[in-house]
Design an enzyme around this catalytic site. Structure first.
Site, PDB file in Angstrom:
ATOM      1  N   LYS A   7       4.006   2.192  -8.614  1.00  0.00           N
ATOM      2  CA  LYS A   7       3.419   3.295  -7.831  1.00  0.00           C
ATOM      3  C   LYS A   7       4.511   4.183  -7.251  1.00  0.00           C
ATOM      4  CE  LYS A   7       3.395   3.044  -3.862  1.00  0.00           C
ATOM      5  NZ  LYS A   7       2.573   2.153  -3.096  1.00  0.00           N
ATOM      6  N   HIS A  41      20.901  16.511  14.282  1.00  0.00           N
ATOM      7  CA  HIS A  41      20.419  17.862  14.067  1.00  0.00           C
ATOM      8  C   HIS A  41      20.975  18.448  12.777  1.00  0.00           C
ATOM      9  CE1 HIS A  41      18.687  21.625  15.349  1.00  0.00           C
ATOM     10  NE2 HIS A  41      19.820  22.227  15.085  1.00  0.00           N
ATOM     11  N   GLU A  55      -2.619   7.449  -2.161  1.00  0.00           N
ATOM     12  CA  GLU A  55      -1.388   7.518  -2.955  1.00  0.00           C
ATOM     13  C   GLU A  55      -1.651   8.093  -4.347  1.00  0.00           C
ATOM     14  OE1 GLU A  55       0.211   3.522  -2.646  1.00  0.00           O
ATOM     15  OE2 GLU A  55       1.211   4.024  -0.752  1.00  0.00           O
ATOM     16  N   CYS A 105       2.822  -6.434  -6.727  1.00  0.00           N
ATOM     17  CA  CYS A 105       3.833  -5.505  -6.221  1.00  0.00           C
ATOM     18  C   CYS A 105       4.703  -4.977  -7.346  1.00  0.00           C
ATOM     19  CB  CYS A 105       4.689  -6.205  -5.163  1.00  0.00           C
ATOM     20  SG  CYS A 105       6.054  -5.197  -4.603  1.00  0.00           S
ATOM     21  N   TYR A 151      -5.166   3.177   1.287  1.00  0.00           N
ATOM     22  CA  TYR A 151      -3.797   3.325   0.771  1.00  0.00           C
ATOM     23  C   TYR A 151      -3.785   3.812  -0.684  1.00  0.00           C
ATOM     24  CZ  TYR A 151      -1.476   0.429   4.423  1.00  0.00           C
ATOM     25  OH  TYR A 151      -0.945  -0.073   5.584  1.00  0.00           O
ATOM     26  N   CYS A 177       3.217  -1.738  -5.674  1.00  0.00           N
ATOM     27  CA  CYS A 177       4.280  -1.018  -4.958  1.00  0.00           C
ATOM     28  C   CYS A 177       5.323  -0.362  -5.868  1.00  0.00           C
ATOM     29  CB  CYS A 177       5.046  -1.949  -4.024  1.00  0.00           C
ATOM     30  SG  CYS A 177       4.074  -3.235  -3.266  1.00  0.00           S
ATOM     31  N   GLU A 212      14.748  13.937  14.616  1.00  0.00           N
ATOM     32  CA  GLU A 212      15.212  14.206  15.983  1.00  0.00           C
ATOM     33  C   GLU A 212      14.042  14.535  16.916  1.00  0.00           C
ATOM     34  OE1 GLU A 212      17.641  17.745  16.683  1.00  0.00           O
ATOM     35  OE2 GLU A 212      16.868  18.627  14.829  1.00  0.00           O
TER      36      GLU A 212
HETATM   37  P1  NDP Z   1      -7.986  -0.203   1.513  1.00  0.00           P
HETATM   38  O1  NDP Z   1      -8.652  -1.306   2.221  1.00  0.00           O
HETATM   39  O2  NDP Z   1      -6.770   0.409   2.106  1.00  0.00           O
HETATM   40  O3  NDP Z   1      -9.028   0.962   1.231  1.00  0.00           O
HETATM   41  C1  NDP Z   1     -10.254   0.704   0.612  1.00  0.00           C
HETATM   42  C2  NDP Z   1     -11.062   1.962   0.672  1.00  0.00           C
HETATM   43  O4  NDP Z   1     -12.279   1.773  -0.042  1.00  0.00           O
HETATM   44  C3  NDP Z   1     -11.425   2.352   2.095  1.00  0.00           C
HETATM   45  O5  NDP Z   1     -11.327   3.733   2.219  1.00  0.00           O
HETATM   46  C4  NDP Z   1     -12.871   1.877   2.199  1.00  0.00           C
HETATM   47  O6  NDP Z   1     -13.638   2.621   3.095  1.00  0.00           O
HETATM   48  C5  NDP Z   1     -13.361   2.127   0.794  1.00  0.00           C
HETATM   49  N1  NDP Z   1     -14.510   1.297   0.457  1.00  0.00           N
HETATM   50  C6  NDP Z   1     -14.639  -0.038   0.651  1.00  0.00           C
HETATM   51  N2  NDP Z   1     -15.840  -0.448   0.233  1.00  0.00           N
HETATM   52  C7  NDP Z   1     -16.482   0.636  -0.215  1.00  0.00           C
HETATM   53  C8  NDP Z   1     -17.776   0.850  -0.755  1.00  0.00           C
HETATM   54  N3  NDP Z   1     -18.631  -0.143  -0.904  1.00  0.00           N
HETATM   55  N4  NDP Z   1     -18.109   2.101  -1.103  1.00  0.00           N
HETATM   56  C9  NDP Z   1     -17.256   3.123  -0.932  1.00  0.00           C
HETATM   57  N5  NDP Z   1     -16.014   2.986  -0.441  1.00  0.00           N
HETATM   58  C10 NDP Z   1     -15.642   1.753  -0.083  1.00  0.00           C
HETATM   59  O7  NDP Z   1      -7.724  -0.768   0.055  1.00  0.00           O
HETATM   60  P2  NDP Z   1      -6.854  -0.235  -1.149  1.00  0.00           P
HETATM   61  O8  NDP Z   1      -7.617  -0.629  -2.347  1.00  0.00           O
HETATM   62  O9  NDP Z   1      -6.471   1.186  -0.980  1.00  0.00           O
HETATM   63  O10 NDP Z   1      -5.549  -1.117  -1.018  1.00  0.00           O
HETATM   64  C11 NDP Z   1      -5.644  -2.522  -0.824  1.00  0.00           C
HETATM   65  C12 NDP Z   1      -4.571  -3.005   0.088  1.00  0.00           C
HETATM   66  O11 NDP Z   1      -3.345  -3.046  -0.593  1.00  0.00           O
HETATM   67  C13 NDP Z   1      -4.304  -2.096   1.301  1.00  0.00           C
HETATM   68  O12 NDP Z   1      -5.181  -2.337   2.352  1.00  0.00           O
HETATM   69  C14 NDP Z   1      -2.888  -2.439   1.637  1.00  0.00           C
HETATM   70  O13 NDP Z   1      -2.881  -3.577   2.451  1.00  0.00           O
HETATM   71  C15 NDP Z   1      -2.284  -2.745   0.277  1.00  0.00           C
HETATM   72  N6  NDP Z   1      -1.548  -1.576  -0.230  1.00  0.00           N
HETATM   73  C16 NDP Z   1      -0.422  -1.192   0.420  1.00  0.00           C
HETATM   74  C17 NDP Z   1       0.297  -0.095  -0.001  1.00  0.00           C
HETATM   75  C18 NDP Z   1       1.521   0.325   0.741  1.00  0.00           C
HETATM   76  O14 NDP Z   1       2.033  -0.485   1.543  1.00  0.00           O
HETATM   77  N7  NDP Z   1       1.999   1.550   0.562  1.00  0.00           N
HETATM   78  C19 NDP Z   1      -0.109   0.683  -1.161  1.00  0.00           C
HETATM   79  C20 NDP Z   1      -1.317   0.210  -1.764  1.00  0.00           C
HETATM   80  C21 NDP Z   1      -1.992  -0.881  -1.317  1.00  0.00           C
HETATM   81  P3  NDP Z   1     -13.698   2.270   4.664  1.00  0.00           P
HETATM   82  O15 NDP Z   1     -12.313   2.462   5.156  1.00  0.00           O
HETATM   83  O16 NDP Z   1     -14.658   3.264   5.190  1.00  0.00           O
HETATM   84  O17 NDP Z   1     -14.160   0.860   4.754  1.00  0.00           O
END
Ligand code: NDP
Length: 452
Positions: free
Chosen positions: A51, A434, A181, A43, A177, A48, A439
């Site tokens: 980022k 407003h 982002e 984080c 996510y 977090c 709102e």
């Molecule tokens: P996510 O799980 O959110 O997203 C992973 C992405 O990778 C999905 O779109 C998934 O597709 C894709 N993916 C997975 N496997 C493959 C593959 N073999 N080939 C192609 N695409 C693939 O993970 P992130 O890495 O974005 O983030 C990890 C975690 O960290 C998040 O889930 C969240 O919990 C946390 N996080 C939170 C944030 C916040 O609160 N603002 C910011 C950043 C991270 P599909 O969905 O189709 O499986």
């Protein structure tokens, strides 16, 4: 408790580990915490916080543009990545120091070293074994890259924070996510962004309408390839060449794999104890975060329930209070709000329309697509989406979803309302502020859909 050197040994000094250490120590426990990389964890150091700092930087792009309609004559603007990176690095090392001081000020014994588990009550640090009545594993997760040919050429969210120069072109793989982002951030900082995602809309698991809306909004600022998967990454004389499964070849200077994170359970010494793992490599814990080895607990990303900092903090707090304040409670995973700091922001709490239907609930949907007052003068073609999922049975608001500026700031308050069991009638009798976007949440009177 004197037969053990420590009452609690925490492995991992990230959000969960530092919170558990501090709370346990404040309750009088003798606590040690080992961290091999950086205090504050993902984080603070590679997630977090940096980022969000990058996201603020990205926002100025739109702000400078929007200001012209309000009479500001903005001269040619330029963005300097090294300044942003340097200032971010300074702030992150300040914060990392604060996390370490939190431990020291609470009389936690700190080991800036890798620790592994040697037995139910034994932790190995270098060639020293240390005994503890309880061990808490809070080692977090690590970016994971799928086995694509040339996948080693891709960087992850760890390296993105250390880039020395702003890439001209970036190809991002994934639609979660991190992908949403960073695609937003780099597209605004002046980089040509191409996002490749295998699904039909970004942010799998979010409300479908939110996903479609965000994909359309983001698609106006970058090249979006949906329902496409990279099969090969290779170097050519201009940079990297990524081949998609539909045959398309895309050039970029950097490829970012934002394809998820996995628990960091490898080489932790778990084979020395009875701790069990789930299929995805996460540590299996019960309702009280206890593993199959009764003296060993785990919280945060390593248990892979909800990988969010505030969730790890809450889990850690529960473990520390259960162990040292005799205050045994269960974590409530319902109505956990979350935000994606894409541009526009997304925030959500409660059930999506699809989740409600999946549970067989009768729901009414209220949704509005609104042009912010600001954009009447800025000229920006941007709308915001606000959506409520309401129980048709008892009028309770089950879900609040938003795509729009500061969605996270706004939805946080609605999360409180949902936890209090607010009904649509409660929303309706609340006076709006407003003129705001928020709102809209209390003025939506017409159902856009009804699922009896
Ligand atoms: P996510 O799980 O959110 O997203 C992973 C992405 O990778 C999905 O779109 C998934 O597709 C894709 N993916 C997975 N496997 C493959 C593959 N073999 N080939 C192609 N695409 C693939 O993970 P992130 O890495 O974005 O983030 C990890 C975690 O960290 C998040 O889930 C969240 O919990 C946390 N996080 C939170 C944030 C916040 O609160 N603002 C910011 C950043 C991270 P599909 O969905 O189709 O499986």
């Amino acid at each position: 408790m004197a037969e053990f050197e420590f009452d609690l040994f925490v492995i991992g000094g990230g959000s969960g580990g530092v919170r558990a250490s501090r709370v346990a120590a404040s309750l009088g426990a003798r606590v040690a915490c080992a961290e091999e990389r950086y205090f504050g964890g993902t984080c603070v150091n590679a997630g977090c916080v940096p980022k969000k700092l990058f996201s603020y930087a990205a926002h100025f792009h739109d702000d400078f543009q929007d200001s012209r309609g309000f009479g500001w004559a903005t001269p040619e603007i330029a963005f300097d990545w090294p300044i942003l990176k340097k200032n971010k690095d300074i702030e992150i090392s300040r914060l990392e120091g604060i996390y370490k001081s939190i431990l020291e000020n609470n009389k936690v014994t700190v080991f800036k070293q890798r620790a592994t588990i040697a037995g139910p009550h034994e932790v190995q640090i270098g060639n020293r074994q240390i005994s503890a009545r309880h061990i808490l594993v809070a080692v977090g997760g690590w970016p994971w890259v799928p086995a694509i040919e040339g996948g080693e050429l891709a960087i992850t969210s760890n390296e993105i924070f250390q880039l020395e120069s702003l890439p001209e072109c970036m190809l991002i793989i994934g639609g979660g996510y991190i992908a949403a982002e960073f695609a937003s951030i780099f597209s605004r900082l002046g980089c040509h962004v191409t996002l490749v995602y295998r699904g039909e809309a970004l942010l799998n698991g979010f409300d479908s309408e939110v996903r479609q809306f965000l994909s359309a909004e983001m698609g106006r600022h970058m090249e979006l390839h949906l329902q496409a998967d990279p099969v090969k990454i290779e170097r050519n004389n201009r940079g990297l060449l990524t081949t998609l499964d539909n045959g398309l070849k895309l050039e970029s200077s950097v490829v970012l794999a934002a394809t998820g994170r996995r628990p960091m359970t490898a080489n932790l010494g778990l084979e020395n104890v009875a701790v069990k793992l789930r299929d995805n490599g996460a540590i299996l814990v019960d309702r009280h975060f206890r593993t199959d080895e009764p003296s060993i607990y785990a919280v945060g990303d390593v248990i892979h329930r909800v990988a969010l900092t505030p969730v790890a903090l809450a889990e850690a707090q529960l473990v520390a209070r259960a162990l040292f304040a005799d205050d045994v409670r269960e974590m409530d995973y319902q109505n956990i709000p979350s935000a994606v700091f894409s541009l526009p922001n997304v925030a959500t709490v409660g059930l999506t329309e699809q989740e409600a239907l999946g549970k067989g609930l009768a729901v009414d949907i209220y949704s509005a697509r609104v042009k912010q007052l600001k954009h009447t003068l800025s000229g920006r073609e941007e709308r915001s989406l606000l959506k409520l999922v309401v129980s048709a049975t008892d009028d309770r608001v089950l879900g609040v979803h938003m795509v729009g500026p500061d969605a996270g700031e706004l939805v946080q308050g609605f999360a409180v309302a949902l936890n209090c069991g607010a009904t649509k009638a409660d929303f309706d009798r609340t006076i709006g502020i407003h003129p705001t976007l928020a709102e809209e949440f209390v003025t939506m009177r017409t159902r856009s859909k009804s699922h009896p």
